[in-house]
Design a protein around this motif. Sequence first.
Motif, PDB file in Angstrom:
ATOM      1  N   LEU A   1       0.824  -1.208   0.000  1.00  0.00           N
ATOM      2  CA  LEU A   1       0.000   0.000   0.000  1.00  0.00           C
ATOM      3  C   LEU A   1       0.857   1.257   0.000  1.00  0.00           C
ATOM      4  CD1 LEU A   1      -2.773  -1.136   2.439  1.00  0.00           C
ATOM      5  CD2 LEU A   1      -3.041  -0.569   0.044  1.00  0.00           C
ATOM      6  N   LEU A   2       2.013   1.189   0.669  1.00  0.00           N
ATOM      7  CA  LEU A   2       2.865   2.377   0.749  1.00  0.00           C
ATOM      8  C   LEU A   2       3.431   2.755  -0.604  1.00  0.00           C
ATOM      9  CD1 LEU A   2       4.892   1.998   4.030  1.00  0.00           C
ATOM     10  CD2 LEU A   2       3.300   3.781   3.422  1.00  0.00           C
ATOM     11  N   ILE A   3       3.772   1.767  -1.433  1.00  0.00           N
ATOM     12  CA  ILE A   3       4.433   2.100  -2.697  1.00  0.00           C
ATOM     13  C   ILE A   3       3.453   2.136  -3.854  1.00  0.00           C
ATOM     14  CG2 ILE A   3       6.710   1.302  -2.002  1.00  0.00           C
ATOM     15  CD1 ILE A   3       6.145  -1.320  -3.340  1.00  0.00           C
ATOM     16  N   LYS A   4       2.153   2.020  -3.557  1.00  0.00           N
ATOM     17  CA  LYS A   4       1.177   2.113  -4.639  1.00  0.00           C
ATOM     18  C   LYS A   4       1.055   3.547  -5.131  1.00  0.00           C
ATOM     19  CE  LYS A   4      -3.073  -0.036  -5.120  1.00  0.00           C
ATOM     20  NZ  LYS A   4      -4.293  -0.602  -4.548  1.00  0.00           N
ATOM     21  N   GLU A   5       0.591   3.707  -6.374  1.00  0.00           N
ATOM     22  CA  GLU A   5       0.421   5.053  -6.894  1.00  0.00           C
ATOM     23  C   GLU A   5      -0.702   5.752  -6.140  1.00  0.00           C
ATOM     24  OE1 GLU A   5      -0.725   5.257 -10.942  1.00  0.00           O
ATOM     25  OE2 GLU A   5      -0.699   7.452 -10.955  1.00  0.00           O
ATOM     26  N   ASP A   6      -0.474   7.026  -5.857  1.00  0.00           N
ATOM     27  CA  ASP A   6      -1.457   7.800  -5.114  1.00  0.00           C
ATOM     28  C   ASP A   6      -2.293   8.598  -6.104  1.00  0.00           C
ATOM     29  OD1 ASP A   6      -2.778   9.053  -3.073  1.00  0.00           O
ATOM     30  OD2 ASP A   6      -1.339  10.695  -3.026  1.00  0.00           O
ATOM     31  N   ILE A   7      -3.552   8.221  -6.247  1.00  0.00           N
ATOM     32  CA  ILE A   7      -4.407   8.861  -7.249  1.00  0.00           C
ATOM     33  C   ILE A   7      -5.357   9.823  -6.568  1.00  0.00           C
ATOM     34  CG2 ILE A   7      -6.103   8.456  -9.054  1.00  0.00           C
ATOM     35  CD1 ILE A   7      -4.928   5.583  -9.162  1.00  0.00           C
ATOM     36  N   ILE A   8      -5.413  11.051  -7.079  1.00  0.00           N
ATOM     37  CA  ILE A   8      -6.406  12.023  -6.607  1.00  0.00           C
ATOM     38  C   ILE A   8      -7.314  12.334  -7.782  1.00  0.00           C
ATOM     39  CG2 ILE A   8      -6.774  14.322  -5.683  1.00  0.00           C
ATOM     40  CD1 ILE A   8      -4.151  14.181  -4.336  1.00  0.00           C
ATOM     41  N   PRO A   9      -8.639  12.161  -7.604  1.00  0.00           N
ATOM     42  CA  PRO A   9      -9.556  12.420  -8.719  1.00  0.00           C
ATOM     43  C   PRO A   9      -9.437  13.864  -9.213  1.00  0.00           C
ATOM     44  CG  PRO A   9     -10.683  11.360  -6.910  1.00  0.00           C
ATOM     45  CD  PRO A   9      -9.334  11.665  -6.430  1.00  0.00           C
ATOM     46  N   GLU A  10      -9.784  14.060 -10.494  1.00  0.00           N
ATOM     47  CA  GLU A  10      -9.471  15.340 -11.127  1.00  0.00           C
ATOM     48  C   GLU A  10     -10.157  16.530 -10.459  1.00  0.00           C
ATOM     49  OE1 GLU A  10      -9.493  16.862 -15.687  1.00  0.00           O
ATOM     50  OE2 GLU A  10      -9.084  14.784 -15.220  1.00  0.00           O
TER      51      GLU A  10
ATOM     52  N   PHE B   1      -9.492  16.297   0.536  1.00  0.00           N
ATOM     53  CA  PHE B   1      -9.252  14.904   0.160  1.00  0.00           C
ATOM     54  C   PHE B   1      -8.018  14.368   0.878  1.00  0.00           C
ATOM     55  CE2 PHE B   1      -7.747  11.538  -2.662  1.00  0.00           C
ATOM     56  CZ  PHE B   1      -8.918  10.878  -2.930  1.00  0.00           C
ATOM     57  N   TRP B   2      -7.004  15.228   0.957  1.00  0.00           N
ATOM     58  CA  TRP B   2      -5.772  14.824   1.619  1.00  0.00           C
ATOM     59  C   TRP B   2      -5.963  14.711   3.119  1.00  0.00           C
ATOM     60  CZ3 TRP B   2      -2.928  17.702   5.155  1.00  0.00           C
ATOM     61  CH2 TRP B   2      -1.678  17.169   5.487  1.00  0.00           C
ATOM     62  N   PHE B   3      -6.787  15.606   3.661  1.00  0.00           N
ATOM     63  CA  PHE B   3      -6.863  15.735   5.112  1.00  0.00           C
ATOM     64  C   PHE B   3      -7.843  14.750   5.751  1.00  0.00           C
ATOM     65  CE2 PHE B   3      -7.609  18.179   9.090  1.00  0.00           C
ATOM     66  CZ  PHE B   3      -6.286  18.190   9.485  1.00  0.00           C
ATOM     67  N   ALA B   4      -8.868  14.332   5.003  1.00  0.00           N
ATOM     68  CA  ALA B   4      -9.957  13.544   5.595  1.00  0.00           C
ATOM     69  C   ALA B   4      -9.478  12.258   6.288  1.00  0.00           C
ATOM     70  CB  ALA B   4     -11.007  13.242   4.541  1.00  0.00           C
ATOM     71  N   PRO B   5      -8.634  11.435   5.646  1.00  0.00           N
ATOM     72  CA  PRO B   5      -8.224  10.214   6.347  1.00  0.00           C
ATOM     73  C   PRO B   5      -7.462  10.515   7.623  1.00  0.00           C
ATOM     74  CG  PRO B   5      -7.523  10.158   4.053  1.00  0.00           C
ATOM     75  CD  PRO B   5      -8.033  11.534   4.310  1.00  0.00           C
ATOM     76  N   VAL B   6      -6.739  11.651   7.618  1.00  0.00           N
ATOM     77  CA  VAL B   6      -5.966  12.008   8.810  1.00  0.00           C
ATOM     78  C   VAL B   6      -6.897  12.284   9.986  1.00  0.00           C
ATOM     79  CG1 VAL B   6      -4.252  13.601   9.713  1.00  0.00           C
ATOM     80  CG2 VAL B   6      -4.191  12.955   7.323  1.00  0.00           C
ATOM     81  N   ILE B   7      -8.040  12.945   9.696  1.00  0.00           N
ATOM     82  CA  ILE B   7      -9.001  13.209  10.774  1.00  0.00           C
ATOM     83  C   ILE B   7      -9.460  11.889  11.381  1.00  0.00           C
ATOM     84  CG2 ILE B   7     -11.244  14.195  11.333  1.00  0.00           C
ATOM     85  CD1 ILE B   7     -10.934  16.068   9.023  1.00  0.00           C
TER      86      ILE B   7
ATOM     87  N   TRP C   1     -17.232  13.571   0.480  1.00  0.00           N
ATOM     88  CA  TRP C   1     -17.610  14.774  -0.259  1.00  0.00           C
ATOM     89  C   TRP C   1     -16.480  15.223  -1.185  1.00  0.00           C
ATOM     90  CZ3 TRP C   1     -15.347  19.650  -0.008  1.00  0.00           C
ATOM     91  CH2 TRP C   1     -16.018  20.641  -0.740  1.00  0.00           C
ATOM     92  N   ALA C   2     -15.253  15.189  -0.667  1.00  0.00           N
ATOM     93  CA  ALA C   2     -14.129  15.739  -1.420  1.00  0.00           C
ATOM     94  C   ALA C   2     -13.794  14.902  -2.639  1.00  0.00           C
ATOM     95  CB  ALA C   2     -12.902  15.849  -0.517  1.00  0.00           C
ATOM     96  N   SER C   3     -14.205  13.623  -2.653  1.00  0.00           N
ATOM     97  CA  SER C   3     -13.839  12.767  -3.778  1.00  0.00           C
ATOM     98  C   SER C   3     -14.535  13.182  -5.059  1.00  0.00           C
ATOM     99  CB  SER C   3     -14.213  11.323  -3.486  1.00  0.00           C
ATOM    100  OG  SER C   3     -13.618  10.894  -2.316  1.00  0.00           O
TER     101      SER C   3
ATOM    102  N   GLU D   1     -12.786   6.417  -4.068  1.00  0.00           N
ATOM    103  CA  GLU D   1     -11.772   7.100  -4.859  1.00  0.00           C
ATOM    104  C   GLU D   1     -10.396   7.065  -4.219  1.00  0.00           C
ATOM    105  OE1 GLU D   1     -12.422   8.153  -7.770  1.00  0.00           O
ATOM    106  OE2 GLU D   1     -14.597   7.942  -7.710  1.00  0.00           O
ATOM    107  N   TYR D   2     -10.303   6.454  -3.066  1.00  0.00           N
ATOM    108  CA  TYR D   2      -9.016   6.458  -2.378  1.00  0.00           C
ATOM    109  C   TYR D   2      -8.200   5.247  -2.781  1.00  0.00           C
ATOM    110  CZ  TYR D   2     -10.171  10.313   0.656  1.00  0.00           C
ATOM    111  OH  TYR D   2     -10.475  11.549   1.134  1.00  0.00           O
ATOM    112  N   SER D   3      -6.888   5.441  -2.837  1.00  0.00           N
ATOM    113  CA  SER D   3      -6.029   4.303  -3.144  1.00  0.00           C
ATOM    114  C   SER D   3      -4.720   4.491  -2.404  1.00  0.00           C
ATOM    115  CB  SER D   3      -5.779   4.218  -4.639  1.00  0.00           C
ATOM    116  OG  SER D   3      -4.937   5.266  -5.032  1.00  0.00           O
ATOM    117  N   GLY D   4      -3.930   3.417  -2.400  1.00  0.00           N
ATOM    118  CA  GLY D   4      -2.597   3.502  -1.841  1.00  0.00           C
ATOM    119  C   GLY D   4      -2.587   3.885  -0.381  1.00  0.00           C
ATOM    120  N   PHE D   5      -1.707   4.827  -0.062  1.00  0.00           N
ATOM    121  CA  PHE D   5      -1.443   5.118   1.329  1.00  0.00           C
ATOM    122  C   PHE D   5      -2.651   5.718   2.036  1.00  0.00           C
ATOM    123  CE2 PHE D   5       0.516   7.868   4.631  1.00  0.00           C
ATOM    124  CZ  PHE D   5       0.863   6.831   5.456  1.00  0.00           C
ATOM    125  N   ARG D   6      -3.372   6.636   1.333  1.00  0.00           N
ATOM    126  CA  ARG D   6      -4.527   7.259   1.973  1.00  0.00           C
ATOM    127  C   ARG D   6      -5.579   6.210   2.319  1.00  0.00           C
ATOM    128  NH1 ARG D   6      -3.244  12.460   0.601  1.00  0.00           N
ATOM    129  NH2 ARG D   6      -2.068  12.353  -1.305  1.00  0.00           N
TER     130      ARG D   6
END
Lengths: 438, 174
Positions: free
Chosen positions: A67-76, A83-89, A135-137, A229-234
């Motif tokens: 999971l750590l080395i997977k590509e990190d995809i953010i939807p367009e 999107f970046w912050f939500a999993p951290v919460i 929502w952010a996805s 929409e989340y992949s990899g590390f997130r």
Amino acid sequence: MSALLEFLKTYMWPLIFALVIVGVLPLLAGYVVLMERKVMADMQARLGPMRVGPHGLLQPIADALKLLIKEDIIPENADKLVFWFAPVISVTAAMLAYSALAIGPFFQIAELNIGLLFIVAVSSMGIFGIILGGWASNSHYSLLGALRSTAQMISYETAAGLALVGGVLLAGTLSTQKIVQAQQGGTWFVFVAPIGFFLYLVASIAETNRAPFDLPEAESELVAGYMTEYSGFRWAVYFLAEYANMIVVASIATTLFLGGWLRPFGSIAALDFLDFFPPLCFLGVAGYCFYRTPKQPEPIQSGVMALFGGLCLLLAAAMALPFVPAFAASKAGVHGAFWFLLKVSLYIYSFMWIRFTFPRFRFDQLMKLGWYFMIPLSIVNVLGLGVYKVLRQLQWSRWPAFLLTTGGTLLVAIWLVWLAQRKVAVPGPVGDMTEAEG
Amino acid sequence: MTPTQISQIAFYFFAGLAVLGAILTVTVRNVVHSAIFLITSLLATAGIFLTLGAQFVFAVQIILYVGGIMVLFIFVIMLVNLDVALHQLQFNRQGWVAGLLALVLASQLGFAIWFARGEGSLDIPAGRTGALSPQNVEQFGLALFEKYALPFEIASVLLLVALIGAVVMTKKRV
């Protein structure tokens, strides 16, 4: 500089415990995943992961690396910052809850007067990770998953909170330390408030979004819900939050209903031989590991198996430490941690058992169960436990008081079920989806 | 660092965060971002309660406002079409009313500070910091049910009326 040293000296143990928990929790969550896969495989007559390490013992580490080395995809069109912050919460809320949980009389980051309330407050913030992530996805599946999740968590948080109120009523305090101490020498609260425990069990499954209440992530309807929409590390961070939350609710249930770090039958002297159980348990596991070592197909697998055996031997030695007179004082801490984690594991095991046994609820069924059964019953349960406490103060003995209050609550439960059965068409929250119930 | 210093740092941190969050709540264009900043502001307020030793209020602030009300806020906001809101006017043309009110409030605060000067009453009360009072919840409960029993009951009845009213008004006859 000296000020900093002074600060570190005062807060040394809390800091160490915090580091231990932040370090160990991801590992523990990984191994809970492995346990889940193994239990599932066992219940379905399969073997489960067997390739990485002996009997799949290194699978969590391999998964984490993948999971750590997977590509990190953010939807367009995603809201990138949210999107970046939500999993951290989500993961922060889950981990913060540990600061008030007592794993032993000594192992606790902060002994708070409002302990349980703090845990409930902090873990209720985890929901923002889910909503904002969905929502952010900028995706319909994510949004629908997030909406479902919110509705479900709000509905069942009430029932869970009221179930906890019942336990707190019996303990007379909110501090996690004192709740456990209140069960010392007496009975665990699960035997005084079995209905409260049942309510918390069901509500905690719903709150952690697990089957049979895993509608937010129902893959046949919503792909993966808010995580679509989340992949990899997130994605891994979300996953970690989910499993950390599971461990949190299991710890709350253990503290409040299952006697926390206390040994089973702690007040019966004839059963003191149970003190030998922790070291013997690890000794047995270590022996089995060494027994299996030569039977592994690859030499490296044998090596890892022997390593795990050695680890278990080390743990057995640690568990045997209180039997050395010089370290007798460590008994409550060392054995306490063992019993606490054993109870937490059993609670999580029951989660898995339920997951692989029951089919998923439909959304209106879920809401109906929450609002028409769980919440009324949890209110009645609080009333019943209040009556129990008053009866005990009026010098009633334990059994009549228990039978009267629990029996009364049970009757209300049966009445609620009968009520739900009788109504052919109940106007559910989802309007047109309601139909005749069997 | 003494506990007093730590809690002073914590106070200024939370206070700054609360003000910043409140300002951003009204100036940011995206509604969901506004909600996030409002949550930040509410959490910072909870933190201030904690530095004052009011643990129970801290927990209730988070459970009610952050965990309850804000979740419902966002729940509704998510279903609103955000593009429409982006093209609407962000502020009303009532700046002078707001300015007047702000002036009144500022003069009140200034008045309070002027009269309290030299007495040290603007410092965080000593003895309340660092070590949290161990009986907070008990004291709170006793005060609520003994000294303030009547106001408490009146507030409860009012809330119950609001609750039942909301249910009656939204219920559809089937």
